[in-house]
Design an enzyme around this catalytic site. Structure first.
Site, mmCIF file in Angstrom:
data_model
loop_
_atom_site.group_PDB
_atom_site.id
_atom_site.type_symbol
_atom_site.label_atom_id
_atom_site.label_comp_id
_atom_site.label_asym_id
_atom_site.label_seq_id
_atom_site.Cartn_x
_atom_site.Cartn_y
_atom_site.Cartn_z
ATOM 1 N N LYS A 229 0.554 -1.555 0.207
ATOM 2 C CA LYS A 229 0.130 0.309 -0.144
ATOM 3 C C LYS A 229 0.790 0.924 -0.459
ATOM 4 C CE LYS A 229 0.477 -2.626 4.171
ATOM 5 N NZ LYS A 229 0.192 -3.069 4.849
ATOM 6 N N LYS B 186 -3.293 3.095 2.612
ATOM 7 C CA LYS B 186 -4.962 2.527 2.762
ATOM 8 C C LYS B 186 -6.453 2.968 2.924
ATOM 9 C CE LYS B 186 -3.485 -1.481 5.140
ATOM 10 N NZ LYS B 186 -3.613 -1.520 6.483
ATOM 11 N N GLY C 40 -0.883 -10.455 8.383
ATOM 12 C CA GLY C 40 -1.154 -11.296 9.074
ATOM 13 C C GLY C 40 -0.751 -12.071 8.241
HETATM 14 P P1 NDP Z 1 8.425 -8.293 5.638
HETATM 15 O O1 NDP Z 1 9.139 -8.331 6.801
HETATM 16 O O2 NDP Z 1 8.427 -9.882 7.094
HETATM 17 O O3 NDP Z 1 9.255 -10.033 4.527
HETATM 18 C C1 NDP Z 1 10.422 -8.484 3.262
HETATM 19 C C2 NDP Z 1 10.788 -9.477 2.470
HETATM 20 O O4 NDP Z 1 11.478 -8.967 1.623
HETATM 21 C C3 NDP Z 1 11.570 -10.481 3.055
HETATM 22 O O5 NDP Z 1 11.536 -11.827 2.820
HETATM 23 C C4 NDP Z 1 12.901 -10.023 3.085
HETATM 24 O O6 NDP Z 1 14.260 -9.981 2.359
HETATM 25 C C5 NDP Z 1 12.290 -9.187 1.194
HETATM 26 N N1 NDP Z 1 13.476 -8.198 0.827
HETATM 27 C C6 NDP Z 1 13.352 -7.230 0.988
HETATM 28 N N2 NDP Z 1 14.110 -6.175 0.409
HETATM 29 C C7 NDP Z 1 14.715 -6.999 -0.308
HETATM 30 C C8 NDP Z 1 15.671 -6.566 -1.925
HETATM 31 N N3 NDP Z 1 16.134 -5.733 -1.971
HETATM 32 N N4 NDP Z 1 15.431 -7.786 -2.990
HETATM 33 C C9 NDP Z 1 14.431 -8.716 -2.521
HETATM 34 N N5 NDP Z 1 13.732 -8.962 -1.678
HETATM 35 C C10 NDP Z 1 13.809 -8.633 -0.294
HETATM 36 O O7 NDP Z 1 7.061 -8.133 5.557
HETATM 37 P P2 NDP Z 1 5.982 -8.564 4.853
HETATM 38 O O8 NDP Z 1 5.767 -10.077 4.198
HETATM 39 O O9 NDP Z 1 5.287 -9.246 6.125
HETATM 40 O O10 NDP Z 1 5.267 -7.602 4.188
HETATM 41 C C11 NDP Z 1 5.026 -8.306 2.555
HETATM 42 C C12 NDP Z 1 4.654 -6.874 2.206
HETATM 43 O O11 NDP Z 1 3.020 -7.015 2.126
HETATM 44 C C13 NDP Z 1 4.833 -5.338 2.784
HETATM 45 O O12 NDP Z 1 4.245 -4.514 1.391
HETATM 46 C C14 NDP Z 1 3.331 -5.026 3.942
HETATM 47 O O13 NDP Z 1 2.593 -3.533 3.572
HETATM 48 C C15 NDP Z 1 2.161 -5.593 2.861
HETATM 49 N N6 NDP Z 1 1.103 -6.683 3.611
HETATM 50 C C16 NDP Z 1 2.189 -7.103 4.674
HETATM 51 C C17 NDP Z 1 0.679 -7.591 5.505
HETATM 52 C C18 NDP Z 1 0.877 -7.901 7.607
HETATM 53 O O14 NDP Z 1 0.517 -8.727 7.757
HETATM 54 N N7 NDP Z 1 2.372 -8.992 7.462
HETATM 55 C C19 NDP Z 1 -0.979 -6.796 5.361
HETATM 56 C C20 NDP Z 1 -1.113 -6.950 4.546
HETATM 57 C C21 NDP Z 1 0.413 -6.443 3.324
HETATM 58 P P3 NDP Z 1 15.026 -11.149 3.820
HETATM 59 O O15 NDP Z 1 13.900 -11.973 4.569
HETATM 60 O O16 NDP Z 1 15.677 -12.273 2.755
HETATM 61 O O17 NDP Z 1 15.314 -10.170 5.287
HETATM 62 N N1 HSE Z 2 0.774 -3.794 9.430
HETATM 63 C C1 HSE Z 2 -0.651 -3.725 9.023
HETATM 64 C C2 HSE Z 2 -1.690 -4.068 9.378
HETATM 65 C C3 HSE Z 2 0.011 -4.579 7.610
HETATM 66 O O1 HSE Z 2 -1.363 -4.183 11.091
HETATM 67 O O2 HSE Z 2 -2.480 -3.921 9.191
HETATM 68 C C4 HSE Z 2 -1.833 -4.875 7.272
HETATM 69 O O3 HSE Z 2 -1.927 -3.967 6.270
#
Ligand code: NDP
Ligand code: HSE
Length: 442
Positions: free
Chosen positions: A107, A207, A304
């Site tokens: 987002k 959002k 999540g």
């Molecule tokens: P995390 O921090 O858990 O994961 C991020 C991932 O991106 C990691 O695997 C990391 O690698 C990888 N990464 C970071 N930099 C690079 C790079 N330069 N090249 C390749 N890979 C890279 O984040 P989330 O999974 O929580 O969130 C991901 C997206 O989803 C975000 O945009 C977030 O806002 C969105 N989101 C998250 C939600 C949630 O509940 N967590 C809900 C809705 C949306 P490594 O593991 O090796 O460090």
């Molecule tokens: N950090 C965000 C939240 C993830 O807590 O709602 C979902 O967008």
């Protein structure tokens, strides 16, 4: 059954790992629903050696997500890295320019570059899907872009950040500290990589900016959002709200007004019996008021891994099915410039907590300042006890004992309240900045 749809997945964190697991566990069922087998062919993250509890041997590994985005071995680029610039932005742009469809949960990226990316996707005739970017597992993008397409929306509001709602719920129910609750939200994978985006309200604003564009057909304008997070809330406010029959929620609100479209994100006191007050924990809710349907409210898990993966995989299925929609619900060139409404014209009741020096004349002076601005008070309560704030206890001096005084106002304008509070501060009867929370009877 058609040819396999080949995915390149960038980001293997909370969401990425859940997407890999969901695609694997539902492989056959998804192929039937989508009309094509859906296969991950390539992945990218920072560390190849990290134990993620999944087997990556069958996927091509890319250290560079941009290179993966351009690879001829993928049809769809799934961006789950995060961040409004850097590798996420570069890779999404590269994928679109290479003719790949894109699915993202990002987002922050869309709030900043959504107008431009929508245009780019149209130019290259690819789909840019982002269901997971707003309210996690709730299909609100689909609802606005498809199900409610024949409506004129007048207002959209809701709880859009799971981390904040989780923190506020546990502080209220269990009396836990803010920091303790935030740590748990991080452990459960709800929070952003930088959790200040959650608690300062930026994530809700990202959002809301996306929802506003879809709801009102305007260009995304995140910088126009009035923004207050939850970090200034104290246990004293949560306890006072509870006693007064309210709960405090971080709401995002966008509504059409005579002067333009109002977008605001701030803590809000809502009556306990209201629908929105019942939304607890990581659950999000989005209410849409529109002319044909009246009102639609969607609620569900807002953050999540599993909930978010549900939305990401649904976006991939839509691409496999050949569903291609305008990114923001209409051609990018048809989006209207965003016209900001006058925020200070907002009317409603207010909760005000003042830490007042207990000396004669203080209350009378406060009441006078309120009256000068034509603000009618519904109640004035003096609070003592365990929620008297720590920093205020330490400022006590002989003969001047600060007490929390809670004022509830009747409907008035934000401008009137702000001016009255400036005058009250100048009078010198209070020892800390006033706390002001809007009351909404939604
Ligand atoms: P995390 O921090 O858990 O994961 C991020 C991932 O991106 C990691 O695997 C990391 O690698 C990888 N990464 C970071 N930099 C690079 C790079 N330069 N090249 C390749 N890979 C890279 O984040 P989330 O999974 O929580 O969130 C991901 C997206 O989803 C975000 O945009 C977030 O806002 C969105 N989101 C998250 C939600 C949630 O509940 N967590 C809900 C809705 C949306 P490594 O593991 O090796 O460090
Ligand atoms: N950090 C965000 C939240 C993830 O807590 O709602 C979902 O967008």
């Amino acid at each position: 059954m058609g040819d396999p749809l080949k995915l390149g997945l960038a980001g293997l964190g909370t969401v990425g790992v859940s997407v890999v697991k969901r695609l694997a566990s539902m492989e056959n069922e998804l192929a039937v629903k989508a009309g094509h087998p859906i296969r991950i062919t390539a992945v990218s993250a920072r560390s190849r050696d990290k134990d993620r509890g999944i087997d990556l041997d069958n996927y091509a590994w890319h250290n560079d997500p941009v290179a993966m985005a351009k690879s001829p071995d993928i049809d769809v680029f799934v961006e789950l890295i995060g961040g409004d610039s850097g590798p996420a932005e570069e890779a999404v742009r590269a994928a679109i320019k290479s003719g790949k469809h894109v699915v993202t949960a990002n987002k922050a990226l869309l709030a900043k570059h959504g107008n431009d990316l929508a245009k780019l996707a149209e130019k290259h005739n690819v789909t840019l899907n982002f269901e997971a970017a707003v309210a996690g597992g709730i299909p609100v993008i689909k609802a606005l872009r498809e199900g409610l397409a024949s409506n004129n929306v007048s207002r959209i509001f809701g709880i859009l950040n799971g981390t904040c709602n989780y923190i506020l719920t546990r502080m209220e129910d269990e009396g836990l500290s803010f920091d303790e609750c935030l740590k748990d939200a991080q452990r459960l994978g709800y929070a952003e990589a930088d959790p200040t985006f959650d608690v300062e309200g930026n994530d809700t604003a990202h959002k809301l900016a996306i929802l506003t564009s879809l709801a009102f057909g305007t260009r995304i304008d995140v910088d126009s959002i009035f923004l207050e997070g939850i970090t200034s809330l104290k246990p004293a406010d949560i306890a006072a709200a509870d006693e007064l029959g309210y709960r405090i929620k971080l709401l995002g609100v966008a509504q059409r007004t005579d002067t333009g479209i109002e977008q605001r994100v701030h803590p809000t006191m809502v009556p306990k019996e209201s629908e929105i007050a019942q939304i607890s924990g990581v659950t999000n809710a989005v209410a849409i008021n529109a002319d044909a349907v009246g009102s639609v409210t969607l609620a569900g898990p807002g953050a999540g891994g599993d909930a978010t993966a549900s939305a990401v995989v649904a976006d991939v299925i839509d691409i496999a099915r050949g569903l291609q929609l305008y990114t923001l619900g209409r051609p990018a060139g048809e989006l209207q410039p965003y016209k900001r409404a006058k925020m200070r014209a907002h009317e409603g009741g207010y909760y005000i907590r003042l830490s007042v020096n207990d000396r004669s004349g203080a209350f009378a002076s406060i009441a006078k300042r309120m009256a000068e601005r034509n603000i009618s008070l519904e109640s004035i309560v003096q609070r003592k006890g365990k929620h008297q704030l720590k920093e205020e206890r330490t400022t006590r001096s002989k003969g001047e004992k600060p007490q929390d005084v809670i004022l509830l106002t009747y409907e008035t304008t934000e401008e009137a309240v702000r001016k009255a509070l400036v005058a009250i501060e100048k009078d010198g009867h209070i020892v800390a900045s006033p706390q002001m929370i809007r009351i909404e009877r939604l």
